[in-house]
Design a protein around this motif. Structure first.
Motif, PDB file in Angstrom:
ATOM      1  N   THR A   1      15.570  13.808  -7.587  1.00 52.23           N
ATOM      2  CA  THR A   1      16.430  12.884  -6.899  1.00 52.23           C
ATOM      3  C   THR A   1      15.615  11.999  -6.335  1.00 52.23           C
ATOM      4  N   ILE A   2      15.458  10.701  -6.676  1.00 54.06           N
ATOM      5  CA  ILE A   2      14.690   9.696  -5.992  1.00 54.06           C
ATOM      6  C   ILE A   2      15.579   9.033  -5.150  1.00 54.06           C
ATOM      7  N   SER A   3      14.983   8.443  -3.714  1.00 55.08           N
ATOM      8  CA  SER A   3      15.822   7.900  -2.909  1.00 55.08           C
ATOM      9  C   SER A   3      14.907   7.060  -2.019  1.00 55.08           C
ATOM     10  N   GLN A   4      15.441   6.214  -1.077  1.00 52.38           N
ATOM     11  CA  GLN A   4      14.705   5.346  -0.282  1.00 52.38           C
ATOM     12  C   GLN A   4      15.389   5.412   1.082  1.00 52.38           C
ATOM     13  N   ASP A   5      14.610   5.102   2.256  1.00 51.32           N
ATOM     14  CA  ASP A   5      15.112   4.877   3.354  1.00 51.32           C
ATOM     15  C   ASP A   5      15.703   3.530   3.689  1.00 51.32           C
ATOM     16  N   ASP A   6      16.532   3.248   4.487  1.00 50.49           N
ATOM     17  CA  ASP A   6      17.154   1.983   4.734  1.00 50.49           C
ATOM     18  C   ASP A   6      16.237   1.014   5.048  1.00 50.49           C
ATOM     19  N   ALA A   7      15.163   1.169   5.701  1.00 52.61           N
ATOM     20  CA  ALA A   7      14.153   0.243   5.989  1.00 52.61           C
ATOM     21  C   ALA A   7      13.318  -0.136   4.827  1.00 52.61           C
ATOM     22  N   LYS A   8      13.551   0.390   3.474  1.00 51.71           N
ATOM     23  CA  LYS A   8      12.496   0.359   2.453  1.00 51.71           C
ATOM     24  C   LYS A   8      11.025   0.598   2.423  1.00 51.71           C
ATOM     25  N   LYS A   9      10.921   1.529   3.762  1.00 55.17           N
ATOM     26  CA  LYS A   9       9.436   1.894   4.128  1.00 55.17           C
ATOM     27  C   LYS A   9       9.211   3.129   3.544  1.00 55.17           C
ATOM     28  N   THR A  10       9.964   4.094   3.064  1.00 54.08           N
ATOM     29  CA  THR A  10       9.497   5.301   2.687  1.00 54.08           C
ATOM     30  C   THR A  10      10.377   5.598   1.367  1.00 54.08           C
TER      31      THR A  10
ATOM     32  N   GLN B   1       1.022  -1.125  -0.084  1.00 54.13           N
ATOM     33  CA  GLN B   1       0.006   0.028   0.142  1.00 54.13           C
ATOM     34  C   GLN B   1       0.972   1.224   0.108  1.00 54.13           C
ATOM     35  N   LEU B   2       0.493   2.078  -0.727  1.00 51.76           N
ATOM     36  CA  LEU B   2       1.456   3.517  -1.015  1.00 51.76           C
ATOM     37  C   LEU B   2       0.481   4.666  -0.460  1.00 51.76           C
ATOM     38  N   ALA B   3       0.948   5.558   0.146  1.00 49.13           N
ATOM     39  CA  ALA B   3       0.703   6.720   0.466  1.00 49.13           C
ATOM     40  C   ALA B   3       1.588   8.064   0.172  1.00 49.13           C
ATOM     41  N   GLU B   4       1.216   8.770  -0.512  1.00 48.26           N
ATOM     42  CA  GLU B   4       2.224  10.114  -0.776  1.00 48.26           C
ATOM     43  C   GLU B   4       1.737  11.125   0.079  1.00 48.26           C
TER      44      GLU B   4
ATOM     45  N   PRO C   1       5.992   2.026 -17.965  1.00 53.81           N
ATOM     46  CA  PRO C   1       4.807   2.619 -18.557  1.00 53.81           C
ATOM     47  C   PRO C   1       3.771   2.470 -17.562  1.00 53.81           C
ATOM     48  N   ALA C   2       2.696   3.293 -17.405  1.00 51.28           N
ATOM     49  CA  ALA C   2       1.564   3.366 -16.588  1.00 51.28           C
ATOM     50  C   ALA C   2       1.028   2.011 -16.371  1.00 51.28           C
ATOM     51  N   ARG C   3       0.673   1.250 -17.686  1.00 52.38           N
ATOM     52  CA  ARG C   3       0.242   0.054 -17.564  1.00 52.38           C
ATOM     53  C   ARG C   3       1.176  -1.176 -17.007  1.00 52.38           C
ATOM     54  N   GLY C   4       2.270  -0.679 -16.665  1.00 54.30           N
ATOM     55  CA  GLY C   4       3.147  -1.722 -16.018  1.00 54.30           C
ATOM     56  C   GLY C   4       2.922  -1.535 -14.446  1.00 54.30           C
ATOM     57  N   VAL C   5       2.137  -0.566 -13.961  1.00 54.70           N
ATOM     58  CA  VAL C   5       1.952  -0.347 -12.446  1.00 54.70           C
ATOM     59  C   VAL C   5       0.990  -1.118 -11.867  1.00 54.70           C
ATOM     60  N   SER C   6       1.237  -1.725 -10.885  1.00 51.97           N
ATOM     61  CA  SER C   6       0.176  -2.731 -10.337  1.00 51.97           C
ATOM     62  C   SER C   6      -0.449  -2.141  -9.027  1.00 51.97           C
ATOM     63  N   VAL C   7       0.109  -1.122  -8.419  1.00 50.88           N
ATOM     64  CA  VAL C   7      -0.314  -0.445  -7.239  1.00 50.88           C
ATOM     65  C   VAL C   7       0.053   1.040  -7.294  1.00 50.88           C
ATOM     66  N   TRP C   8      -1.011   1.810  -7.007  1.00 51.47           N
ATOM     67  CA  TRP C   8      -1.013   3.291  -6.983  1.00 51.47           C
ATOM     68  C   TRP C   8      -1.061   4.127  -5.605  1.00 51.47           C
ATOM     69  N   GLY C   9      -0.188   4.865  -5.412  1.00 56.60           N
ATOM     70  CA  GLY C   9      -0.769   5.849  -4.346  1.00 56.60           C
ATOM     71  C   GLY C   9      -2.075   6.712  -4.690  1.00 56.60           C
ATOM     72  N   GLN C  10      -2.259   7.591  -3.634  1.00 54.15           N
ATOM     73  CA  GLN C  10      -3.440   8.322  -3.668  1.00 54.15           C
ATOM     74  C   GLN C  10      -3.166   9.514  -4.585  1.00 54.15           C
TER      75      GLN C  10
ATOM     76  N   ARG D   1       9.948  18.116  -1.326  1.00 57.29           N
ATOM     77  CA  ARG D   1      10.442  16.753  -1.045  1.00 57.29           C
ATOM     78  C   ARG D   1       8.960  15.925  -1.007  1.00 57.29           C
ATOM     79  N   LEU D   2       8.822  15.125  -1.790  1.00 55.74           N
ATOM     80  CA  LEU D   2       7.519  14.258  -1.730  1.00 55.74           C
ATOM     81  C   LEU D   2       7.926  12.823  -1.011  1.00 55.74           C
ATOM     82  N   SER D   3       7.098  12.329  -0.105  1.00 54.78           N
ATOM     83  CA  SER D   3       7.546  11.191   0.355  1.00 54.78           C
ATOM     84  C   SER D   3       6.345  10.202   0.242  1.00 54.78           C
ATOM     85  N   CYS D   4       6.616   8.827   0.204  1.00 55.06           N
ATOM     86  CA  CYS D   4       5.792   7.636  -0.084  1.00 55.06           C
ATOM     87  C   CYS D   4       5.743   6.655   0.859  1.00 55.06           C
ATOM     88  N   SER D   5       4.973   6.411   1.885  1.00 60.08           N
ATOM     89  CA  SER D   5       4.960   5.467   2.687  1.00 60.08           C
ATOM     90  C   SER D   5       4.513   4.320   2.434  1.00 60.08           C
TER      91      SER D   5
END
Length: 128
Positions: free
Chosen positions: A69-78, A3-6, A111-120, A19-23
């Motif tokens: 710049t895209i990045s991710q936290d060490d826990a891969k949760k954000t 599940q994703l939440a921006e 591509p957008a068609r390759g996305v299986s889960v979207w955030g809001q 800076r955008l975040s995605c949980s």
């Protein structure tokens, strides 16, 4: 499934930054382990602007290269998207997205068609 939440969108003047975040929650599958950022502006198709390859190398759309710049936290949760030197063309609705691992393994643009889960989604508005 994941599940994703921006969050982090807003209104800024040209030249500013956001800076955008995605949980990221839940457990990814082979169809939702490749995380990326998409955006959609009025009258345009939803398109990928940034993604993380399996080897950690980021990829960017030409329109944002050198500024985002895209990045991710060490826990891969954000997942983060640092957006600098924003211009009015960056205005749009931004989505965190999970796609099949194949895209990250190959480094191909998702591509957008390759996305299986979207955030809001979260709105980004840049004024001149």
């Amino acid at each position: 499934q994941v599940q994703l939440a921006e969050s982090g969108g807003g209104s800024v003047q040209a030249g500013g930054s956001l800076r955008l975040s995605c949980s990221v929650s839940g457990n990814p599958t082979s169809s939702s382990s490749c995380l990326s950022w998409f955006r959609e502006s009025s009258g345009k198709e939803r398109e990928a602007v940034a993604a993380l390859a399996t080897d950690g190398d980021p990829t960017y759309a030409d329109s944002v290269k050198g500024r985002f710049t895209i990045s991710q936290d060490d826990a891969k949760k954000t997942l983060f998207l640092q957006m600098n030197d924003l211009n009015t063309d960056d205005t749009g609705f931004y989505y965190c997205a999970a796609a099949a691992s194949w895209y990250c393994r190959t480094g191909r643009r998702i591509p957008a068609r390759g996305v299986s889960v979207w955030g809001q989604g979260t709105q980004v508005s840049v004024s001149s």
